[in-house]
Design a protein around this motif. Structure first.
Motif, short mmCIF file in Angstrom:
data_model
loop_
_atom_site.label_atom_id
_atom_site.label_comp_id
_atom_site.label_asym_id
_atom_site.label_seq_id
_atom_site.Cartn_x
_atom_site.Cartn_y
_atom_site.Cartn_z
N GLY A 63 0.80 -1.22 0.00
CA GLY A 63 0.00 0.00 0.00
C GLY A 63 0.83 1.27 0.00
N CYS A 64 1.98 1.27 0.74
CA CYS A 64 2.85 2.45 0.76
C CYS A 64 3.42 2.73 -0.63
CB CYS A 64 4.00 2.25 1.76
SG CYS A 64 3.49 2.37 3.47
N GLY A 65 3.85 1.67 -1.31
CA GLY A 65 4.32 1.83 -2.69
C GLY A 65 3.23 2.36 -3.59
N SER A 66 2.00 1.86 -3.36
CA SER A 66 0.86 2.31 -4.15
C SER A 66 0.60 3.81 -3.95
CB SER A 66 -0.38 1.50 -3.74
OG SER A 66 -1.52 1.94 -4.43
N PHE A 82 -0.02 12.09 -19.59
CA PHE A 82 -0.50 10.78 -19.12
C PHE A 82 -0.04 9.64 -20.01
CE2 PHE A 82 -3.73 12.44 -22.01
CZ PHE A 82 -3.96 11.36 -22.85
N TYR A 83 0.12 9.89 -21.31
CA TYR A 83 0.40 8.82 -22.28
C TYR A 83 1.71 8.12 -21.96
CZ TYR A 83 0.55 6.65 -26.97
OH TYR A 83 0.59 5.77 -28.02
N LYS A 84 2.78 8.93 -21.77
CA LYS A 84 4.10 8.35 -21.47
C LYS A 84 4.08 7.59 -20.14
CE LYS A 84 6.66 12.00 -23.91
NZ LYS A 84 5.52 12.92 -24.20
N ILE A 85 3.36 8.14 -19.15
CA ILE A 85 3.30 7.50 -17.83
C ILE A 85 2.61 6.15 -17.93
CG2 ILE A 85 2.41 7.70 -15.47
CD1 ILE A 85 4.73 9.60 -16.19
N MET A 86 1.51 6.08 -18.68
CA MET A 86 0.78 4.81 -18.81
C MET A 86 1.65 3.73 -19.43
SD MET A 86 -2.94 6.26 -20.07
CE MET A 86 -3.67 4.65 -20.36
N PHE A 123 0.14 4.21 -12.98
CA PHE A 123 -0.78 4.04 -14.10
C PHE A 123 -2.17 4.61 -13.81
CE2 PHE A 123 -4.02 1.51 -16.35
CZ PHE A 123 -3.58 1.63 -17.66
N ARG A 124 -2.65 4.47 -12.58
CA ARG A 124 -4.06 4.76 -12.30
C ARG A 124 -4.45 6.23 -12.49
NH1 ARG A 124 -6.30 2.45 -7.01
NH2 ARG A 124 -4.28 3.03 -6.12
N PRO A 125 -3.75 7.20 -11.86
CA PRO A 125 -4.15 8.59 -12.11
C PRO A 125 -3.96 8.98 -13.57
CG PRO A 125 -2.12 8.51 -10.81
CD PRO A 125 -2.66 7.12 -10.86
N ALA A 126 -2.91 8.45 -14.21
CA ALA A 126 -2.70 8.73 -15.63
C ALA A 126 -3.86 8.21 -16.48
CB ALA A 126 -1.38 8.12 -16.10
N MET A 127 -4.35 7.04 -16.12
CA MET A 127 -5.48 6.45 -16.86
C MET A 127 -6.75 7.29 -16.67
SD MET A 127 -8.39 4.37 -16.44
CE MET A 127 -8.18 3.32 -15.01
N ALA A 349 -4.54 11.98 -8.41
CA ALA A 349 -3.48 11.36 -7.61
C ALA A 349 -3.95 11.19 -6.17
CB ALA A 349 -2.21 12.21 -7.65
N ILE A 350 -4.56 12.24 -5.61
CA ILE A 350 -5.05 12.17 -4.23
C ILE A 350 -6.19 11.17 -4.12
CG2 ILE A 350 -6.22 13.48 -2.40
CD1 ILE A 350 -4.45 15.88 -3.35
N TYR A 351 -7.06 11.15 -5.13
CA TYR A 351 -8.15 10.17 -5.14
C TYR A 351 -7.60 8.74 -5.13
CZ TYR A 351 -11.96 7.31 -6.92
OH TYR A 351 -12.88 6.31 -7.10
N THR A 352 -6.64 8.46 -5.99
CA THR A 352 -6.08 7.11 -6.03
C THR A 352 -5.25 6.82 -4.78
OG1 THR A 352 -4.24 7.91 -7.40
CG2 THR A 352 -6.07 6.89 -8.55
N MET A 353 -4.61 7.87 -4.21
CA MET A 353 -3.86 7.69 -2.97
C MET A 353 -4.79 7.30 -1.81
SD MET A 353 -1.08 10.78 -3.06
CE MET A 353 -0.43 10.45 -1.42
#
Length: 408
Positions: A63-66, A82-86, A123-127, A349-353
Motif C-alpha cells: 500500500g505504501c508503494g501504491s 498521461f500517455y508516457k506514464i501509462m 498508471f491509475r491517475p494517468a489512466m 493522484a489524491i483520489y487514487t492515494m
C-alpha cells in the motif's frame, strides 16, 4: 418487451470515442490477468508460511508503494503527459511481476512489493486523466463507468482462472500470467492510440464548477476523500481477510472463492452502466450515491458475523457488490469534477492515494485484529467504520450543496 430492455441496455454504451473503447479493451486484458491480488494473502500465508502479522506488513509495503506511485503518476501526468506514464508504468510492471516471483524472504517481499507498486500505481491517475482527454465531456461519468466495467469483467474472469492456475501450476504461475498480460495490454494501447497533447476536458463552462486553485484548500474534496478511504478499507477486505476466512471458517477452495468474486464482477458488468445512466437521467446526487454505497458495504461486513451458514457469503457479496456499484463510479466522477483545468492529475493522484492508503489500513488493521481478537472483532470494527464513512459522505454532500447554492 425483452428486446426493448436489451435495446435500452445497449444504448447505454453508445457515444464513446474509439480511444475510449481501446482503453476499455486494454484495461480488460490487464485486469483479467491480475490474478495475484485476490490470492496474495493466501499465497503469503499458505505457500510461504508467513504469520498474519507478517502478511499484514507485506500488504502495508504494498500500500505504501501504491500511495507513492499514485502521487508520482498524478504529478508526472500534469508535467509530461498521461500517455508516457501509462506506457512506462504498465510495461515495467509486467517485467517486475516476472521478477518478484523469485523473491520468497520477508524483507525481500516487503522491498519487492513496495517497488512494484510504486511503478504499477503510477498508471491509475494517468489512466483517469486519459479518460478526460479522450472522452466527450458529456460522457465523462459513463466513460469512467465503462472502464470500471472492463476492470470488473476482467476481475470476474481473473479469479476463477486464477483458481484453476493455482490448482494446476501453483501460486507462482499467477505472476507469469499477470506480468505477460500487463505488457500485452500496454503494447496494444501504444500501437492503436496516438498521444493527445491537449485535453478539452473540464473546461469549466459552468459557474458552479469553479473551484479553489489548490487541491489542499478544497475542504469538501478532502472530507469526500475520507468517505472514499473508508469505502476502500471495507472493499479491500474482499482481497485480504475474507479469502482467508472463506478457507478457515467454511473450508472453501481457491476456486470457490474465485467464483464468488466472479459473481461480483458479472453483476457489475450487467447492472452498473444502467445504474449510472439512470442516476444521470434522474439527476440524482452522485455524492449521495457514494455514501449510500458506503452504508451498504458496512452492512455486508456486519453480515460476516453469521458463521453457521455458508450461504451468508453470497448475501454478503451481494451487499458488497451493490455498495461498490453505488460508490466507486460516482466517487471517480465527483473527484475528477472537482479539479480545475490543469490540476486533473493532482486531484486524481489524491483520489487514487486514498485507495492506496485504504489498502495499507485494510490489510494491516484487519490482519492484526484477527490475530489478536479473531474474525468477529474485525467484522464489527469494519462495520462501525463504514457507518463513520457514511457520515463523512453526508457531511461533504451538505458542504458542496451549500457551495453550489452560494454560487447560484
Amino acid at each position: 418487451m425483452l428486446l426493448n430492455a436489451f435495446q435500452r441496455y445497449i444504448n447505454n454504451f453508445r457515444g464513446f470515442t474509439r480511444e475510449i473503447w481501446i482503453l476499455t479493451i486494454i484495461t480488460f486484458i490487464n485486469r483479467a490477468g491480475t490474478m495475484v491480488l485476490p490470492f496474495l494473502s493466501k499465497y503469503l500465508r499458505e505457500d510461504l508460511h508467513f504469520s498474519y502479522s507478517e502478511v499484514g506488513w507485506i500488504m502495508v509495503c504494498f500500500g505504501c508503494g501504491s500511495m507513492i506511485g499514485s502521487w508520482l503518476g498524478g504529478k508526472l501526468s500534469d508535467k509530461i503527459g498521461f500517455y508516457k506514464i501509462m506506457i512506462f508504468s504498465l510495461f515495467t510492471t509486467g517485467i517486475l511481476l516476472l521478477l518478484v516471483e523469485f523473491v520468497t524472504s520477508f524483507i525481500g517481499l516487503c522491498i519487492g512489493m513496495f517497488t512494484l507498486m510504486i511503478i504499477a500505481d503510477m498508471f491509475r491517475p494517468a489512466m483517469f486523466v486519459s479518460i478526460g482527454a479522450y472522452a466527450k465531456p458529456e460522457n465523462r461519468t459513463r466513460a469512467l463507468t465503462l472502464v470500471r466495467l472492463a476492470v470488473n469483467l476482467g476481475f470476474s474472469a481473473g479469479p476463477a482462472l486464477g483458481g484453476i492456475i493455482i490448482m494446476s501450476m501453483g501460486y507462482r504461475g499467477l505472476f507469469w500470467v499477470d506480468g505477460a498480460t500487463c505488457m500485452l495490454a500496454i503494447l496494444v494501447f501504444a500501437l492503436l492510440v496516438k498521444e493527445k497533447k491537449k485535453s478539452p476536458f473540464l473546461d469549466k463552462e459552468h459557474h458552479n464548477e469553479a473551484l479553489p486553485q489548490s487541491v489542499f484548500k478544497d475542504k469538501p474534496f478532502w472530507i469526500f476523500q475520507a468517505c472514499c478511504l473508508v469505502c476502500g478499507i471495507l472493499f479491500f477486505q474482499v482481497f485480504t481477510t475474507i479469502p482467508l476466512y472463506h478457507g478457515e471458517q467454511f473450508h472453501l477452495t481457491e476456486l470457490q472463492t474465485g467464483l464468488l468474486l466472479t459473481m461480483n464482477g458479472l453483476l457489475i458488468f450487467f447492472l452498473e452502466m444502467p445504474l449510472v445512466s439512470f442516476v444521470e437521467r434522474k439527476k440524482i446526487s452522485k455524492i449521495k450515491m457514494v455514501f449510500i454505497g458506503c452504508f451498504l458495504m458496512a452492512i455486508s461486513l456486519f453480515l460476516m458475523l453469521v458463521k453457521v451458514w455458508a450461504g451468508i457469503l453470497v448475501i454478503m457479496m451481494l451487499f458488497m457488490t451493490f455498495g461498490e456499484m453505488f460508490a466507486f463510479p460516482f466517487s471517480n466522477s465527483v473527484s475528477l469534477s472537482r479539479a480545475p483545468k490543469g490540476h486533473e492529475g493532482r486531484y486524481m493522484a489524491i483520489y487514487t492515494m486514498s485507495f492506496s492508503m485504504a489498502h495499507i489500513l485494510s490489510s494491516k488493521m484487519g490482519m492484526q485484529i484477527i490475530q489478536d481478537f479473531g474474525y468477529a472483532a474485525n467484522w464489527i470494527f469494519m462495520g462501525i467504520l463504514g457507518i463513520m464513512g457514511t457520515f463523512f459522505g453526508l457531511w461533504s454532500y451538505r458542504l458542496i450543496k451549500a457551495e453550489n447554492t452560494i454560487a447560484n
